[in-house]
Design a protein around this motif. Structure first.
Motif, PDB file in Angstrom:
ATOM      1  N   LEU A   7      27.707  10.592  -1.827  1.00 32.98           N
ATOM      2  CA  LEU A   7      27.306   9.735  -0.714  1.00 32.98           C
ATOM      3  C   LEU A   7      26.017  10.248  -0.074  1.00 32.98           C
ATOM      4  O   LEU A   7      25.110   9.467   0.222  1.00 32.98           O
ATOM      5  N   ILE A   8      25.910  11.534   0.108  1.00 33.31           N
ATOM      6  CA  ILE A   8      24.686  12.121   0.674  1.00 33.31           C
ATOM      7  C   ILE A   8      23.506  11.872  -0.258  1.00 33.31           C
ATOM      8  O   ILE A   8      22.410  11.525   0.195  1.00 33.31           O
ATOM      9  N   TYR A   9      23.702  12.021  -1.551  1.00 32.16           N
ATOM     10  CA  TYR A   9      22.635  11.791  -2.534  1.00 32.16           C
ATOM     11  C   TYR A   9      22.175  10.337  -2.498  1.00 32.16           C
ATOM     12  O   TYR A   9      20.966  10.067  -2.456  1.00 32.16           O
ATOM     13  N   MET A  10      23.099   9.395  -2.514  1.00 28.78           N
ATOM     14  CA  MET A  10      22.733   7.982  -2.503  1.00 28.78           C
ATOM     15  C   MET A  10      22.037   7.591  -1.198  1.00 28.78           C
ATOM     16  O   MET A  10      21.095   6.803  -1.200  1.00 28.78           O
ATOM     17  N   PHE A  11      22.461   8.141  -0.073  1.00 28.46           N
ATOM     18  CA  PHE A  11      21.820   7.860   1.202  1.00 28.46           C
ATOM     19  C   PHE A  11      20.408   8.429   1.224  1.00 28.46           C
ATOM     20  O   PHE A  11      19.487   7.799   1.753  1.00 28.46           O
ATOM     21  N   THR A  12      20.200   9.580   0.634  1.00 30.32           N
ATOM     22  CA  THR A  12      18.863  10.176   0.548  1.00 30.32           C
ATOM     23  C   THR A  12      17.951   9.314  -0.307  1.00 30.32           C
ATOM     24  O   THR A  12      16.784   9.085   0.055  1.00 30.32           O
ATOM     25  N   ILE A  13      18.449   8.806  -1.423  1.00 31.98           N
ATOM     26  CA  ILE A  13      17.666   7.910  -2.272  1.00 31.98           C
ATOM     27  C   ILE A  13      17.312   6.639  -1.498  1.00 31.98           C
ATOM     28  O   ILE A  13      16.175   6.160  -1.550  1.00 31.98           O
ATOM     29  N   PHE A  14      18.265   6.096  -0.752  1.00 32.59           N
ATOM     30  CA  PHE A  14      18.017   4.905   0.057  1.00 32.59           C
ATOM     31  C   PHE A  14      16.915   5.157   1.080  1.00 32.59           C
ATOM     32  O   PHE A  14      16.006   4.334   1.243  1.00 32.59           O
ATOM     33  N   LEU A  15      16.961   6.284   1.761  1.00 32.86           N
ATOM     34  CA  LEU A  15      15.928   6.605   2.748  1.00 32.86           C
ATOM     35  C   LEU A  15      14.561   6.778   2.098  1.00 32.86           C
ATOM     36  O   LEU A  15      13.540   6.340   2.644  1.00 32.86           O
ATOM     37  N   ALA A  16      14.523   7.399   0.931  1.00 35.00           N
ATOM     38  CA  ALA A  16      13.248   7.603   0.232  1.00 35.00           C
ATOM     39  C   ALA A  16      12.636   6.272  -0.194  1.00 35.00           C
ATOM     40  O   ALA A  16      11.431   6.054  -0.022  1.00 35.00           O
ATOM     41  N   VAL A  17      13.439   5.368  -0.737  1.00 32.87           N
ATOM     42  CA  VAL A  17      12.931   4.062  -1.158  1.00 32.87           C
ATOM     43  C   VAL A  17      12.470   3.255   0.056  1.00 32.87           C
ATOM     44  O   VAL A  17      11.412   2.613   0.017  1.00 32.87           O
ATOM     45  N   VAL A  54       8.604   1.927   0.719  1.00 25.79           N
ATOM     46  CA  VAL A  54       8.266   0.519   0.909  1.00 25.79           C
ATOM     47  C   VAL A  54       7.585   0.289   2.251  1.00 25.79           C
ATOM     48  O   VAL A  54       6.669  -0.525   2.359  1.00 25.79           O
ATOM     49  N   LEU A  55       7.996   0.991   3.273  1.00 20.03           N
ATOM     50  CA  LEU A  55       7.472   0.778   4.617  1.00 20.03           C
ATOM     51  C   LEU A  55       6.301   1.690   4.973  1.00 20.03           C
ATOM     52  O   LEU A  55       5.862   1.684   6.121  1.00 20.03           O
ATOM     53  N   ARG A  56       5.778   2.434   4.031  1.00 20.12           N
ATOM     54  CA  ARG A  56       4.671   3.339   4.326  1.00 20.12           C
ATOM     55  C   ARG A  56       3.405   2.555   4.634  1.00 20.12           C
ATOM     56  O   ARG A  56       3.271   1.403   4.224  1.00 20.12           O
ATOM     57  N   PRO A  57       2.470   3.167   5.357  1.00 22.29           N
ATOM     58  CA  PRO A  57       1.200   2.481   5.619  1.00 22.29           C
ATOM     59  C   PRO A  57       0.456   2.215   4.310  1.00 22.29           C
ATOM     60  O   PRO A  57       0.383   3.074   3.436  1.00 22.29           O
ATOM     61  N   ALA A  80       1.813  -4.508  -2.300  1.00 25.55           N
ATOM     62  CA  ALA A  80       2.844  -5.514  -2.555  1.00 25.55           C
ATOM     63  C   ALA A  80       2.213  -6.887  -2.760  1.00 25.55           C
ATOM     64  O   ALA A  80       2.642  -7.651  -3.628  1.00 25.55           O
ATOM     65  N   ARG A  81       1.198  -7.207  -1.969  1.00 26.18           N
ATOM     66  CA  ARG A  81       0.523  -8.490  -2.140  1.00 26.18           C
ATOM     67  C   ARG A  81      -0.184  -8.566  -3.486  1.00 26.18           C
ATOM     68  O   ARG A  81      -0.161  -9.602  -4.155  1.00 26.18           O
ATOM     69  N   MET A  82      -0.831  -7.483  -3.892  1.00 24.82           N
ATOM     70  CA  MET A  82      -1.507  -7.473  -5.195  1.00 24.82           C
ATOM     71  C   MET A  82      -0.492  -7.636  -6.321  1.00 24.82           C
ATOM     72  O   MET A  82      -0.728  -8.375  -7.277  1.00 24.82           O
TER      73      MET A  82
END
Length: 61
Positions: free
Chosen positions: A18-28, A32-35, A41-43
């Protein structure tokens, strides 16, 4: 013997899995939300619309 192995693996999956999957979720999510991600994404969304080469069909008669 099999039950003990199952219980051990289940306990591992319940805790560390569960900790591993939550860490992967946070990383993704952070990726996606990085500056600057919006322009990439538009390209990527426009790639199918920029078909410069016509499709070549093989005539097999």
């Amino acid at each position: 013997m099999q039950t003990a192995l199952y219980e051990t693996l289940r306990h591992f999956a319940d805790s560390w899995g569960l900790i591993y999957m939550f860490t992967i979720f946070l990383a993704v999510t952070a990726f996606v939300l990085r500056p600057g991600a919006k322009s990439h994404a538009r390209m990527a969304a426009q790639i199918p619309l920029h078909d410069n080469e016509p499709a070549q069909e093989d005539d097999k008669s």
